[in-house]
Structures are given as structure tokens and as C-alpha cells.
Design an enzyme around this catalytic site. Structure first.
Site, PDB file in Angstrom:
ATOM      1  N   ASN A   1       0.854  -1.182   0.000  1.00 19.49           N
ATOM      2  CA  ASN A   1       0.000   0.000   0.000  1.00 19.49           C
ATOM      3  C   ASN A   1       0.898   1.243   0.000  1.00 19.49           C
ATOM      4  OD1 ASN A   1      -1.597   2.246   0.905  1.00 19.49           O
ATOM      5  ND2 ASN A   1      -3.135   0.808   1.649  1.00 19.49           N
TER       6      ASN A   1
ATOM      7  N   HIS B   1      -5.619   3.454  -1.511  1.00 21.00           N
ATOM      8  CA  HIS B   1      -6.902   3.706  -0.855  1.00 21.00           C
ATOM      9  C   HIS B   1      -7.221   5.184  -0.989  1.00 21.00           C
ATOM     10  CE1 HIS B   1      -9.671   2.697   2.786  1.00 21.00           C
ATOM     11  NE2 HIS B   1     -10.158   3.727   2.104  1.00 21.00           N
TER      12      HIS B   1
ATOM     13  N   HIS C   1      -4.107  11.814   0.657  1.00 19.81           N
ATOM     14  CA  HIS C   1      -2.879  11.107   0.276  1.00 19.81           C
ATOM     15  C   HIS C   1      -2.987  10.709  -1.194  1.00 19.81           C
ATOM     16  CE1 HIS C   1      -5.580   7.936   1.639  1.00 19.81           C
ATOM     17  NE2 HIS C   1      -5.357   8.208   2.912  1.00 19.81           N
TER      18      HIS C   1
ATOM     19  N   GLU D   1      -8.812   0.126  -2.850  1.00 20.42           N
ATOM     20  CA  GLU D   1      -9.738  -0.072  -1.744  1.00 20.42           C
ATOM     21  C   GLU D   1     -10.383   1.237  -1.342  1.00 20.42           C
ATOM     22  OE1 GLU D   1      -7.133  -1.977   1.093  1.00 20.42           O
ATOM     23  OE2 GLU D   1      -6.586  -0.056   2.001  1.00 20.42           O
TER      24      GLU D   1
ATOM     25  N   HIS E   1      -3.915  -4.566   7.904  1.00 22.31           N
ATOM     26  CA  HIS E   1      -4.028  -3.515   8.907  1.00 22.31           C
ATOM     27  C   HIS E   1      -3.132  -3.850  10.092  1.00 22.31           C
ATOM     28  CE1 HIS E   1      -6.113   0.278   9.892  1.00 22.31           C
ATOM     29  NE2 HIS E   1      -5.721  -0.027  11.115  1.00 22.31           N
ATOM     30  N   ASP E   2      -2.077  -3.074  10.219  1.00 24.03           N
ATOM     31  CA  ASP E   2      -1.107  -3.186  11.315  1.00 24.03           C
ATOM     32  C   ASP E   2      -0.280  -4.472  11.282  1.00 24.03           C
ATOM     33  OD1 ASP E   2      -1.827  -0.706  12.165  1.00 24.03           O
ATOM     34  OD2 ASP E   2      -2.971  -1.373  13.917  1.00 24.03           O
TER      35      ASP E   2
ATOM     36  N   GLY F   1       1.013  -1.291   4.308  1.00 21.47           N
ATOM     37  CA  GLY F   1       1.459   0.029   3.904  1.00 21.47           C
ATOM     38  C   GLY F   1       2.197   0.782   4.987  1.00 21.47           C
TER      39      GLY F   1
END
Length: 242
Positions: free
Chosen positions: A11, A47, A54, A74, A194-195, A217
Site C-alpha cells: 500500500n 486507498h 494522500h 480499496e 491492517h497493522d 502500507g
């Protein structure tokens, strides 16, 4: 332990955040996307959000000719996002129910409450030949409801796993393993994100059967500040082998 090939999709939102902080085109988002693929990453994830804080919508178009691996876009399927995805036709669209004001995604879909809505949106994307994935928590009822939306895959929302792992609670992965097993039984592919980071990714990979793809990411870019992005991409690839 489970040994299947898991793809790494990088990401690049944080690269766009850094670029936007000064204006201009440094760092060059398109070059970074090309480079991480050359370093071995099997996909690029973006995203875009409505405020374009961003990734900008134009970036999504510009990246289409740069991404030669898998292109994953996404976001929340508001009309502007749907039009963007249908124009670009990426490899995959990942549906995320985030509101405009959140800094980062903080919840998965309630696939029971939003069943009809998801069915409609997913049919639109699948009619265009785009693979669809639903960002989701580990609740088995939600996994089962996801299977009736027409989605091809789910993306397990792994923030709680990461928190548990950092606290030394490796038992926290059990819910993710059970969710992945049930999803596979229902014919869904399994992604995660995620994380996830260099510390927890190998353990997560070893515990989750049929893990097709991870999207990483923030951690990957942060780790690259110290270790270099080429090195970090290859460190992830090594941990994902199996």
C-alpha cells in the site's frame, strides 16, 4: 502450520502523504510503485479518499499503466469511488466502510445489515470483470453473510491481532484462523491487512490457512525509513514464503 503462497501487495498511500506534504512530485509515487514491483512485491494497493489527503484520484489513473502485477483499489463505494474503479478496472476492488473523517480504516463491514447494498455494489464490479473483496472482522456470522453477497474474497481486519501480538497474546490469532477456515469452506478467498508488520507477519502467516494476499502500507513504509524499501520488501517476501 499452513504453507501456501501468500502475495504481498504494498500500500503506497504513505508515499503520497509524504509527497503531498511538500507539494511537487517528491517522492515520485509512480517510480516507487514500479520499484517495489521490481523488488518482488506481487501487487500495489491504494486507498483514495474523497478529500484526496494522500492518494489523489488522478494517481489512481496514472498508476494503471505502471502496475504490472496486481492492482488493488480499496475504499468506501460512494458513487465517485465506484465510477473511478469502473473506469480503471483494477485487478481487485476492496470494499471498506470507512467514513470521510477517519484517519485510517477502523471497522469491517456489517455484512448482515448491509447485505442488499453490498450485493448491488459487488454485482456492479463483477459485471465489469473486477475481483471483489470485503474488509471484515472475524465474526463468523459476518463471514457467512459475506459469502452470500457475491464477493470473491474477504480481507480480514487485523488490527486486534496486531495489538494482541504486541502485548504477548498469541492466542488472539485463533479467531482469525477460525474465520479463515470458515471463509474457505464457503468458497471465499482470504486476504488480510491492517497493522501487520515485520514482527508479526510470519506468525500470522503460519497460523492462517489459505492466506492469498496481505496488504501492508504504514508499517512497511515506516520500517523502510530505517532498513531501506528494497530490503524491507524482501524481508516481507521471505516471511511470507511457504
Amino acid at each position: 502450520m499452513y504453507f501456501t503462497m501468500t502475495k504481498l501487495s504494498v500500500n503506497i498511500n504513505k508515499i503520497a502523504t509524504l509527497r503531498n506534504s511538500r507539494g511537487g512530485n517528491v517522492p515520485n509515487l509512480l517510480k516507487v510503485a514500479a520499484d517495489v514491483q521490481d523488488f518482488g512485491a506481487q501487487g500495489i494497493t491504494i486507498h483514495p479518499r474523497p478529500d484526496q489527503r494522500h492518494i489523489r484520484y488522478q494517481d489512481a489513473y496514472d498508476l494503471k499503466s505502471v502496475v504490472t502485477t496486481e492492482y488493488n483499489i480499496e475504499g468506501n463505494p460512494i458513487p465517485q469511488f465506484v465510477d473511478l474503479v469502473l473506469d480503471i478496472k483494477p485487478t481487485q476492488v476492496t470494499l471498506v466502510p470507512d467514513s470521510e473523517e477517519v484517519l485510517t480504516s477502523n471497522a469491517g463491514w456489517d455484512t448482515v445489515t448491509h447485505q442488499d447494498y453490498l450485493k448491488e455494489v459487488i454485482k456492479t464490479f463483477k459485471d465489469a470483470g473486477i475481483r471483489t473483496s470485503i474488509f471484515i472482522d472475524t465474526d463468523l456470522a459476518l463471514i457467512e453473510a459475506a459469502a452470500t453477497t457475491g464477493a470473491d474474497r474477504i480481507e480480514l481486519y487485523t488490527e486486534q491481532f496486531a495489538k494482541d501480538f504486541e502485548a504477548g497474546n498469541t492466542a488472539g490469532v485463533k479467531a482469525y484462523r477460525e474465520a479463515a477456515i470458515r471463509a474457505h469452506e464457503l468458497g471465499l478467498g482470504i486476504n488480510a491487512g491492517h497493522d501487520l508488520n515485520l514482527d508479526n507477519i510470519a506468525f500470522f502467516k503460519s497460523e492462517i490457512p489459505n492466506l492469498a494476499e496481505v496488504s501492508i502500507g504504514h508499517a512497511l513504509i515506516s520500517e523502510s525509513i530505517y532498513l531501506g524499501i528494497e530490503n524491507v520488501v524482501n524481508m516481507y517476501l521471505d516471511r511470507l514464503k511457504g
